[in-house]
Design an enzyme around this catalytic site. Structure first.
Site, mmCIF file in Angstrom:
data_model
loop_
_atom_site.group_PDB
_atom_site.id
_atom_site.type_symbol
_atom_site.label_atom_id
_atom_site.label_comp_id
_atom_site.label_asym_id
_atom_site.label_seq_id
_atom_site.Cartn_x
_atom_site.Cartn_y
_atom_site.Cartn_z
ATOM 1 N N ASP A 159 0.841 -1.201 0.000
ATOM 2 C CA ASP A 159 0.000 0.000 0.000
ATOM 3 C C ASP A 159 0.879 1.255 0.000
ATOM 4 O O ASP A 159 0.594 2.232 -0.694
ATOM 5 C CB ASP A 159 -0.925 -0.016 1.216
ATOM 6 C CG ASP A 159 -1.652 -1.346 1.324
ATOM 7 O OD1 ASP A 159 -2.294 -1.736 0.340
ATOM 8 O OD2 ASP A 159 -1.537 -2.008 2.372
ATOM 9 N N HIS A 187 -4.631 -3.548 6.391
ATOM 10 C CA HIS A 187 -4.418 -3.791 4.953
ATOM 11 C C HIS A 187 -5.761 -4.213 4.364
ATOM 12 O O HIS A 187 -6.091 -5.393 4.281
ATOM 13 C CB HIS A 187 -3.363 -4.871 4.708
ATOM 14 C CG HIS A 187 -3.366 -5.308 3.272
ATOM 15 N ND1 HIS A 187 -2.935 -4.488 2.255
ATOM 16 C CD2 HIS A 187 -3.794 -6.435 2.665
ATOM 17 C CE1 HIS A 187 -3.096 -5.104 1.097
ATOM 18 N NE2 HIS A 187 -3.620 -6.291 1.322
HETATM 19 P P1 NAX Z 1 -2.445 -18.157 -4.117
HETATM 20 O O1 NAX Z 1 -3.835 -18.710 -3.922
HETATM 21 O O2 NAX Z 1 -1.829 -18.145 -5.455
HETATM 22 O O3 NAX Z 1 -1.455 -18.962 -3.151
HETATM 23 C C1 NAX Z 1 -1.748 -19.255 -1.820
HETATM 24 C C2 NAX Z 1 -1.017 -20.538 -1.487
HETATM 25 O O4 NAX Z 1 -1.192 -20.762 -0.090
HETATM 26 C C3 NAX Z 1 -1.567 -21.743 -2.231
HETATM 27 O O5 NAX Z 1 -0.525 -22.414 -2.919
HETATM 28 C C4 NAX Z 1 -2.147 -22.612 -1.118
HETATM 29 O O6 NAX Z 1 -2.007 -24.011 -1.375
HETATM 30 C C5 NAX Z 1 -1.308 -22.152 0.064
HETATM 31 N N1 NAX Z 1 -1.899 -22.440 1.380
HETATM 32 C C6 NAX Z 1 -3.213 -22.445 1.737
HETATM 33 N N2 NAX Z 1 -3.331 -22.834 3.004
HETATM 34 C C7 NAX Z 1 -2.090 -23.063 3.470
HETATM 35 C C8 NAX Z 1 -1.582 -23.512 4.716
HETATM 36 N N3 NAX Z 1 -2.386 -23.812 5.734
HETATM 37 N N4 NAX Z 1 -0.241 -23.648 4.841
HETATM 38 C C9 NAX Z 1 0.583 -23.389 3.814
HETATM 39 N N5 NAX Z 1 0.150 -22.978 2.599
HETATM 40 C C10 NAX Z 1 -1.170 -22.817 2.445
HETATM 41 O O7 NAX Z 1 -2.478 -16.714 -3.465
HETATM 42 P P2 NAX Z 1 -1.413 -15.528 -3.601
HETATM 43 O O8 NAX Z 1 -1.774 -14.684 -4.764
HETATM 44 O O9 NAX Z 1 -0.041 -16.076 -3.514
HETATM 45 O O10 NAX Z 1 -1.773 -14.672 -2.289
HETATM 46 C C11 NAX Z 1 -1.500 -15.171 -1.000
HETATM 47 C C12 NAX Z 1 -2.158 -14.312 0.061
HETATM 48 O O11 NAX Z 1 -1.651 -12.987 0.006
HETATM 49 C C13 NAX Z 1 -3.683 -14.167 -0.104
HETATM 50 O O12 NAX Z 1 -4.277 -14.294 1.175
HETATM 51 C C14 NAX Z 1 -3.846 -12.741 -0.591
HETATM 52 O O13 NAX Z 1 -5.106 -12.217 -0.276
HETATM 53 C C15 NAX Z 1 -2.727 -12.058 0.140
HETATM 54 N N6 NAX Z 1 -2.286 -10.740 -0.350
HETATM 55 C C16 NAX Z 1 -1.876 -9.851 0.576
HETATM 56 C C17 NAX Z 1 -1.335 -8.624 0.226
HETATM 57 C C18 NAX Z 1 -0.863 -7.655 1.266
HETATM 58 O O14 NAX Z 1 -0.468 -6.545 0.871
HETATM 59 N N7 NAX Z 1 -0.829 -7.952 2.573
HETATM 60 C C19 NAX Z 1 -1.280 -8.201 -1.189
HETATM 61 C C20 NAX Z 1 -1.344 -9.335 -2.148
HETATM 62 C C21 NAX Z 1 -2.240 -10.476 -1.777
HETATM 63 O O15 NAX Z 1 -3.543 -10.173 -2.196
#
Ligand code: NAX
Length: 329
Positions: A159, A187
């Site tokens: 952000d 966030h």
């Molecule tokens: P993806 O869905 O591509 O990847 C998430 C991964 O986490 C998947 O491979 C899944 O298998 C894995 N996962 C799920 N549960 C798990 C667990 N218990 N232990 C280990 N791995 C697990 O999402 P991606 O685009 O990589 O985003 C990841 C997270 O970042 C999401 O929650 C998203 O909302 C968040 N974000 C946060 C941001 C921030 O600024 N704080 C910005 C970007 C993003 O939106």
């Protein structure tokens, strides 16, 4: 060569993981002289995919990459970890309410909090990215008995970076000219990018950009809605920019890249009550960092009535999220 930093990355097979791991392996998070050992955590069905990412990491032949471990067991993945990048979380599914997301993802972070307490190194530092990031960090901290709470942070740096680039574009200056930009609060779309205290080429933003309506209107909404705009344009959520922001967050905090004198960066950290943010909530603040694991909330900033009102809105949201997961704290 020094001892490798052990970095646990959760959700390593996901989009952000794919953009992040190569940056860590190439030395951008901990600097060109620090080897790293990557400890990748995924859910069982994604282990094969993460094996593929590990093969690509090997094929990068990164001189600083001292090893890769893969596991679907959180205690193993956090074993001896010095830094944890908690990226993995479930995305919000169709028809899912925010409260359901909080509960579903909350369960992930209770388990990971316990695993961190059980097996991480005593200097562990945690940066949570998986959403809702601030509240997930609070849940992890609450379940990590014996680990100091100030080691748990959440990422608002994307952000900050988004806000800086919008201000730079408007002012016709390079993004490096924008400094002292804090993002307060959650966030989420309630976050508050603080243009009252930010500077462009060392001058107050409000002196350089005199269009107050733009600052209070389009600027704010562009930053707040940027995640959605990227999903609309790209068909999937921000990943490379999120990974890049996480590199910045960790590098400034404990990767040997301290905040430059006179400047600050944004991190969501446990509140000590500063600026009326209730103690214990994990909220975005302006902080200075020493690059060695220390940070301090910047004190004494003046907030306009506009920013103060917005800050109250984002605090209210953080408190509602906290109430929704009270049984996990
Ligand atoms: P993806 O869905 O591509 O990847 C998430 C991964 O986490 C998947 O491979 C899944 O298998 C894995 N996962 C799920 N549960 C798990 C667990 N218990 N232990 C280990 N791995 C697990 O999402 P991606 O685009 O990589 O985003 C990841 C997270 O970042 C999401 O929650 C998203 O909302 C968040 N974000 C946060 C941001 C921030 O600024 N704080 C910005 C970007 C993003 O939106």
């Amino acid at each position: 060569m020094s001892t490798p930093v052990r970095v646990t990355v959760t959700g390593a097979a996901g989009q952000i993981g794919y953009a992040l791991l190569f940056r860590i392996a190439s030395g951008q998070m901990f600097g060109p002289d620090t080897p790293v050992r990557l400890q990748l955590l995924e859910i069982t069905p994604a282990l094969e995919a993460v094996e593929g990412v590990a093969m690509e990491l090997e094929d990068g032949a990164f001189p600083l990459l001292a090893g890769i471990d893969i596991s679907d067991d959180a205690e193993k993945a956090f074993d001896g970890a010095n830094v944890g990048c908690l990226v993995g979380a479930k995305p919000r599914g169709p028809g899912m309410e925010r409260a359901d997301l909080l509960k579903d993802n909350g369960k992930i972070f209770t388990g990971q909090g316990r695993a961190i307490a059980a097996s991480a190194a005593s200097d562990i530092k945690i940066a949570v990215v998986g959403n809702p990031a601030n509240t997930n960090a609070l849940i992890a901290a609450s379940n990590a008995d014996g680990v100091p709470t100030d080691r748990f942070t959440a990422m608002v740096r994307l952000d900050e970076n988004r806000a800086k680039s919008q201000l730079a574009k408007k002012a016709g200056e390079p993004v490096s000219a924008v400094t002292n930009l804090a993002v307060w609060g959650n966030h989420s779309p309630t976050m508050v990018p603080d243009f009252d205290n930010a500077q462009i080429t060392g001058r107050p933003v409000t002196e350089v950009i005199t269009d107050k309506d733009w600052l209070e209107g389009e600027f704010l909404t562009t930053v707040q809605q940027r995640g959605k705009a990227i999903i609309d344009a790209r068909g999937s959520s921000s990943a490379a920019s999120a990974a890049s922001a996480l590199v910045d967050h960790v590098a400034n905090w404990c990767g040997g890249r301290p905040t430059p004198d006179g400047d600050w960066v944004s991190m969501a950290v446990p509140s000590d009550g500063s600026y009326g943010v209730p103690e214990g909530l994990i909220s975005g603040f302006p902080v200075t960092t020493d690059g060695q694991g220390g940070y301090e909330i910047v004190q004494g900033l003046e907030l306009s009535e506009f920013t103060q009102n917005k800050l109250q809105g984002t605090i209210d949201e953080l408190q509602q999220e906290k109430s929704a997961v009270e049984d996990m704290l």
